[in-house]
Design an enzyme around this catalytic site. Structure first.
Site, PDB file in Angstrom:
ATOM      1  N   TYR A 135     105.354  -6.773  67.081  1.00  0.00           N
ATOM      2  CA  TYR A 135     105.085  -5.334  66.935  1.00  0.00           C
ATOM      3  C   TYR A 135     105.297  -4.965  65.476  1.00  0.00           C
ATOM      4  O   TYR A 135     106.255  -5.420  64.829  1.00  0.00           O
ATOM      5  CB  TYR A 135     106.045  -4.519  67.814  1.00  0.00           C
ATOM      6  CG  TYR A 135     105.945  -3.024  67.578  1.00  0.00           C
ATOM      7  CD1 TYR A 135     105.080  -2.240  68.334  1.00  0.00           C
ATOM      8  CD2 TYR A 135     106.707  -2.399  66.592  1.00  0.00           C
ATOM      9  CE1 TYR A 135     104.970  -0.874  68.113  1.00  0.00           C
ATOM     10  CE2 TYR A 135     106.599  -1.037  66.359  1.00  0.00           C
ATOM     11  CZ  TYR A 135     105.736  -0.279  67.124  1.00  0.00           C
ATOM     12  OH  TYR A 135     105.624   1.074  66.891  1.00  0.00           O
ATOM     13  N   GLU A 166     100.127   1.820  63.774  1.00  0.00           N
ATOM     14  CA  GLU A 166     100.839   1.009  64.770  1.00  0.00           C
ATOM     15  C   GLU A 166      99.948  -0.153  65.176  1.00  0.00           C
ATOM     16  O   GLU A 166      98.846   0.061  65.679  1.00  0.00           O
ATOM     17  CB  GLU A 166     101.216   1.838  65.995  1.00  0.00           C
ATOM     18  CG  GLU A 166     102.037   1.037  67.014  1.00  0.00           C
ATOM     19  CD  GLU A 166     102.439   1.868  68.217  1.00  0.00           C
ATOM     20  OE1 GLU A 166     103.645   2.138  68.390  1.00  0.00           O
ATOM     21  OE2 GLU A 166     101.530   2.250  68.994  1.00  0.00           O
TER      22      GLU A 166
END
Length: 404
Positions: A125, A213
């Site tokens: 991530y 993101e």
């Protein structure tokens, strides 16, 4: 402003960020042609078909009409049109769309990047956003890719890596290396992650984004680092100097009430309550919604008409609020400073007459410059409009008419 995954990846690629290659399509036939081109360009023989909507959780979401997931794998060219047909023009319901879901008008046909090799693929991530508490940009990373960051923060907060970047200095190579090291990478994968982070920050900074993101970032079996998904949120206030990015706006993905309000110069956010709010000033609008809730009601919207409100903006606000069938009463709360209360009162009366018969009760609270004159105009208008002096009184009057 949000943009689609395929658009976000275009932005990333233009700044040197390696991505999972893909081609957008709006029909099963176009999806097949996209798959053929991907095979020619990348050699892939499996294809990932991704619904393009402004919402997360697409892989776990479901198309109402067909039962298909929002992200599916086609293991041959022959499978592509049928799987595309199951997604396109269907209503995708995810944890972020609510039960009503969103209509899928486009899909991204992407290459398969989970191919076998010397090592197992690994998901990470990575995000960049503004940390308002420190006034710095922050890089957040985790070894737990493919999982919502909220889940990671709640269950294993120690797995979240944070690196603050001074926006005046920009990211330094040692900071990218620090993140890559804490992710446990080594060798070529380490070098590729450093390049990935440096390029990603450059894209974030140059595009005036409020958030990037990438979830997941993939380390492939041959140690390449790729953006498999991409969520990009752009700062609306900077779009005037990023006209190419502003052109990516998809109005079909936005609330039509909010689009109409923006065209009239109003700040509007639709909520789920039954009391329409029209206020001049964002802070006062928040206080008004709080008072409505304290009085037992539920605000139907946030609507700031601004400090220079006039009959035209008031009428535009009325029309937008009245399009919401849930609205059973309207509360107008104005503090007269730059704009006089009598002017607002006259605007309310003019707007009321222009629109015609308004079936819901309207309570108007005016305070500040010429408040008494404004209240007199409202009281003597002969319309179904009630004046109030204090905000508490106005909220209570709203609740009284709702309970009647």
């Amino acid at each position: 402003m949000n943009i689609h995954e395929y658009q976000a990846k275009e932005v990333l690629k233009s700044y040197g960020v390696k991505i999972q290659e893909g081609i957008v399509a709006d029909s099963p036939e176009a999806a097949l042609e996209a798959a053929k081109k991907l095979t020619a360009d990348t050699g892939t023989s499996w294809y990932v078909l991704k619904a393009q909507i402004h919402a997360g959780g697409r892989g776990k979401g479901e198309i109402k009409e067909t039962g298909s997931r929002g992200v599916v794998l086609a293991k041959s060219l022959e499978d592509v049109p049928e799987k595309a047909k199951d997604i396109l023009n269907g209503t995708l319901v995810t944890i972020q769309t609510g039960e009503e879901g969103k209509l899928v008008k486009k899909i991204l046909v992407a290459q398969d990047v989970y191919y076998p090799g010397n090592s197992e693929p690994k998901e990470y991530y990575l995000s960049i956003l503004l940390d308002r508490a420190t006034g710095s940009n922050i890089i957040m990373a985790s070894t737990e890719g493919g999982v919502n960051i909220e889940e990671i923060a709640e269950s294993t907060p120690e797995k979240i890596i944070k690196e603050w970047v001074d926006p005046m200095l920009g990211i330094q190579p040692y900071q990218a290396r620090n993140v890559a090291f804490k992710l446990g990478l080594e060798g070529n994968a380490f070098k590729e992650m450093v390049k990935f982070i440096m390029a990603l920050y450059a894209a974030y900074d140059a595009s005036d984004a409020s958030q990037f993101e990438i979830n997941p970032v993939l380390k492939t079996s041959d140690d390449q680092i790729l953006a498999v998904d991409a969520k990009v949120n752009l700062d609306d206030n900077a779009l005037y100097r990023n006209k190419d990015l502003a052109a990516m706006r998809d109005l079909d993905e936005e609330d039509p009430f909010e689009v109409e309000a923006a065209e009239s110069g109003l700040n509007y956010v639709k909520l789920d309550g039954n009391v329409g709010c029209m206020v001049n000033g964002a802070g006062l609008a928040m206080a008004t919604m709080d008072m409505i809730k304290l009085s037992g009601g539920e605000p139907a919207n946030f609507l700031d008409v601004g400090g220079g409100a006039n009959a035209q903006t008031v009428e535009a606000g009325f029309r937008i609020i009245l399009k919401d069938p849930k609205v059973k009463a309207i509360l107008i709360n104005v503090f007269g400073g730059i704009v006089r209360c009598d002017r607002i009162a006259s605007g309310v009366v003019e707007a009321y007459k222009s629109i015609g018969d308004i079936s819901v009760p309207i309570i108007v609270r005016l305070q500040g410059t010429n408040a008494e004159e404004g209240a007199k105009i409202i009281d003597e208008s002969g319309l179904k409009v009630t004046s109030a002096i204090t905000l508490k009184e106005a909220a209570e009057k709203v609740q009284n008419v709702l309970s009647a």
